[in-house]
Design a protein around this motif. Structure first.
Motif, PDB file in Angstrom:
ATOM      1  N   VAL A   5      75.914  23.888  38.704  1.00 32.12           N
ATOM      2  CA  VAL A   5      76.433  22.593  39.142  1.00 32.12           C
ATOM      3  C   VAL A   5      75.270  21.757  39.666  1.00 32.12           C
ATOM      4  CG1 VAL A   5      77.952  21.432  40.762  1.00 32.12           C
ATOM      5  CG2 VAL A   5      78.655  23.599  39.736  1.00 32.12           C
ATOM      6  N   GLY A   6      75.211  20.514  39.235  1.00 31.93           N
ATOM      7  CA  GLY A   6      74.195  19.602  39.740  1.00 31.93           C
ATOM      8  C   GLY A   6      72.899  19.622  38.960  1.00 31.93           C
ATOM      9  N   SER A   7      72.750  20.515  38.004  1.00 31.33           N
ATOM     10  CA  SER A   7      71.517  20.524  37.222  1.00 31.33           C
ATOM     11  C   SER A   7      71.743  19.717  35.953  1.00 31.33           C
ATOM     12  CB  SER A   7      71.102  21.960  36.879  1.00 31.33           C
ATOM     13  OG  SER A   7      72.054  22.542  36.035  1.00 31.33           O
ATOM     14  N   ARG A   8      70.861  18.784  35.716  1.00 29.81           N
ATOM     15  CA  ARG A   8      70.977  17.941  34.529  1.00 29.81           C
ATOM     16  C   ARG A   8      69.653  17.972  33.796  1.00 29.81           C
ATOM     17  NH1 ARG A   8      73.387  12.253  35.620  1.00 29.81           N
ATOM     18  NH2 ARG A   8      73.843  12.462  33.424  1.00 29.81           N
ATOM     19  N   LYS A   9      69.737  17.986  32.503  1.00 29.41           N
ATOM     20  CA  LYS A   9      68.532  17.930  31.691  1.00 29.41           C
ATOM     21  C   LYS A   9      68.134  16.472  31.501  1.00 29.41           C
ATOM     22  CE  LYS A   9      69.464  22.092  29.127  1.00 29.41           C
ATOM     23  NZ  LYS A   9      69.666  22.687  27.820  1.00 29.41           N
ATOM     24  N   LYS A  10      66.907  16.282  31.119  1.00 31.12           N
ATOM     25  CA  LYS A  10      66.428  14.918  30.863  1.00 31.12           C
ATOM     26  C   LYS A  10      67.207  14.266  29.730  1.00 31.12           C
ATOM     27  CE  LYS A  10      62.530  14.485  33.381  1.00 31.12           C
ATOM     28  NZ  LYS A  10      62.268  13.429  34.263  1.00 31.12           N
ATOM     29  N   ASP A  11      67.690  15.055  28.793  1.00 28.80           N
ATOM     30  CA  ASP A  11      68.424  14.498  27.653  1.00 28.80           C
ATOM     31  C   ASP A  11      69.788  13.955  28.059  1.00 28.80           C
ATOM     32  OD1 ASP A  11      66.286  15.320  26.137  1.00 28.80           O
ATOM     33  OD2 ASP A  11      67.212  17.237  25.609  1.00 28.80           O
ATOM     34  N   ASP A  12      70.333  14.462  29.150  1.00 30.65           N
ATOM     35  CA  ASP A  12      71.646  14.012  29.603  1.00 30.65           C
ATOM     36  C   ASP A  12      71.594  12.662  30.318  1.00 30.65           C
ATOM     37  OD1 ASP A  12      72.666  16.319  28.593  1.00 30.65           O
ATOM     38  OD2 ASP A  12      72.757  17.351  30.521  1.00 30.65           O
ATOM     39  N   GLU A  13      70.409  12.265  30.788  1.00 32.36           N
ATOM     40  CA  GLU A  13      70.287  11.008  31.536  1.00 32.36           C
ATOM     41  C   GLU A  13      70.278   9.826  30.575  1.00 32.36           C
ATOM     42  OE1 GLU A  13      66.717  11.471  33.736  1.00 32.36           O
ATOM     43  OE2 GLU A  13      67.645  12.742  35.250  1.00 32.36           O
ATOM     44  N   SER A  14      70.772   8.708  31.066  1.00 33.59           N
ATOM     45  CA  SER A  14      70.785   7.515  30.229  1.00 33.59           C
ATOM     46  C   SER A  14      69.381   6.917  30.142  1.00 33.59           C
ATOM     47  CB  SER A  14      71.753   6.486  30.800  1.00 33.59           C
ATOM     48  OG  SER A  14      71.261   5.972  32.017  1.00 33.59           O
ATOM     49  N   ALA A  15      69.217   6.012  29.209  1.00 35.70           N
ATOM     50  CA  ALA A  15      67.911   5.369  29.021  1.00 35.70           C
ATOM     51  C   ALA A  15      67.545   4.531  30.242  1.00 35.70           C
ATOM     52  CB  ALA A  15      67.928   4.510  27.762  1.00 35.70           C
ATOM     53  N   LEU A  16      68.536   3.897  30.838  1.00 41.05           N
ATOM     54  CA  LEU A  16      68.269   3.083  32.019  1.00 41.05           C
ATOM     55  C   LEU A  16      67.786   3.951  33.190  1.00 41.05           C
ATOM     56  CD1 LEU A  16      68.387   0.302  33.369  1.00 41.05           C
ATOM     57  CD2 LEU A  16      70.744   0.811  34.005  1.00 41.05           C
ATOM     58  N   THR A  17      68.417   5.104  33.374  1.00 39.18           N
ATOM     59  CA  THR A  17      68.006   6.016  34.451  1.00 39.18           C
ATOM     60  C   THR A  17      66.594   6.525  34.221  1.00 39.18           C
ATOM     61  OG1 THR A  17      70.295   6.702  34.731  1.00 39.18           O
ATOM     62  CG2 THR A  17      68.624   8.123  35.678  1.00 39.18           C
ATOM     63  N   ARG A  18      66.270   6.875  32.993  1.00 41.29           N
ATOM     64  CA  ARG A  18      64.905   7.342  32.696  1.00 41.29           C
ATOM     65  C   ARG A  18      63.886   6.239  32.896  1.00 41.29           C
ATOM     66  NH1 ARG A  18      66.320  10.098  27.116  1.00 41.29           N
ATOM     67  NH2 ARG A  18      67.155   8.033  27.001  1.00 41.29           N
ATOM     68  N   THR A  19      64.247   5.003  32.540  1.00 44.96           N
ATOM     69  CA  THR A  19      63.333   3.871  32.729  1.00 44.96           C
ATOM     70  C   THR A  19      63.076   3.612  34.204  1.00 44.96           C
ATOM     71  OG1 THR A  19      64.159   2.878  30.692  1.00 44.96           O
ATOM     72  CG2 THR A  19      62.974   1.442  32.203  1.00 44.96           C
ATOM     73  N   VAL A  20      64.143   3.593  34.987  1.00 49.03           N
ATOM     74  CA  VAL A  20      63.997   3.351  36.422  1.00 49.03           C
ATOM     75  C   VAL A  20      63.189   4.468  37.073  1.00 49.03           C
ATOM     76  CG1 VAL A  20      65.272   3.197  38.604  1.00 49.03           C
ATOM     77  CG2 VAL A  20      66.051   1.922  36.620  1.00 49.03           C
ATOM     78  N   ASN A  21      63.449   5.711  36.692  1.00 49.50           N
ATOM     79  CA  ASN A  21      62.697   6.838  37.247  1.00 49.50           C
ATOM     80  C   ASN A  21      61.226   6.762  36.876  1.00 49.50           C
ATOM     81  OD1 ASN A  21      64.877   7.966  38.544  1.00 49.50           O
ATOM     82  ND2 ASN A  21      65.390   9.333  36.852  1.00 49.50           N
ATOM     83  N   SER A  22      60.917   6.347  35.646  1.00 51.66           N
ATOM     84  CA  SER A  22      59.511   6.243  35.253  1.00 51.66           C
ATOM     85  C   SER A  22      58.813   5.103  35.977  1.00 51.66           C
ATOM     86  CB  SER A  22      59.384   6.081  33.746  1.00 51.66           C
ATOM     87  OG  SER A  22      59.938   4.856  33.337  1.00 51.66           O
ATOM     88  N   VAL A  23      59.521   4.007  36.248  1.00 52.18           N
ATOM     89  CA  VAL A  23      58.920   2.899  37.004  1.00 52.18           C
ATOM     90  C   VAL A  23      58.617   3.344  38.428  1.00 52.18           C
ATOM     91  CG1 VAL A  23      59.408   0.623  37.998  1.00 52.18           C
ATOM     92  CG2 VAL A  23      59.886   1.053  35.602  1.00 52.18           C
ATOM     93  N   PHE A  24      59.572   4.038  39.060  1.00 52.18           N
ATOM     94  CA  PHE A  24      59.323   4.528  40.423  1.00 52.18           C
ATOM     95  C   PHE A  24      58.211   5.571  40.443  1.00 52.18           C
ATOM     96  CE2 PHE A  24      63.773   3.148  41.611  1.00 52.18           C
ATOM     97  CZ  PHE A  24      63.330   2.138  42.448  1.00 52.18           C
TER      98      PHE A  24
END
Length: 72
Positions: A5-24
């Motif tokens: 529970v609570g573990s997510r792979k990078k593939d499960d995240e949306s493009a917007l979430t990955r973009t925001v995470n990479s900017v931060f």
């Protein structure tokens, strides 16, 4: 095997979430350099604004009437 529970792979995240995470992530990596450049840009804009006004630059202009460099 059960999924954790609570573990997510990078593939499960949306493009917007990955973009925001990479900017931060980039901002945390280059924080000092970004703030250093931002400080000089703001200082340049303020200095340019102050020196463009005639009342501030009158100390560099010779006064009419030949008052000399130090008019007392």
């Amino acid at each position: 095997m059960a999924k954790r529970v609570g573990s997510r792979k990078k593939d499960d995240e949306s493009a917007l979430t990955r973009t925001v995470n990479s900017v931060f992530r980039f901002f945390r990596f280059a924080e000092f350099e970004i703030l250093f450049v931002l400080f000089f840009v703001i200082a340049f804009i303020i200095f340019k604004d102050l020196t463009s006004r005639p009342e501030y630059s009158q100390i560099l202009v010779k006064k009419p009437g030949g008052g000399g460099f130090w008019p007392y």
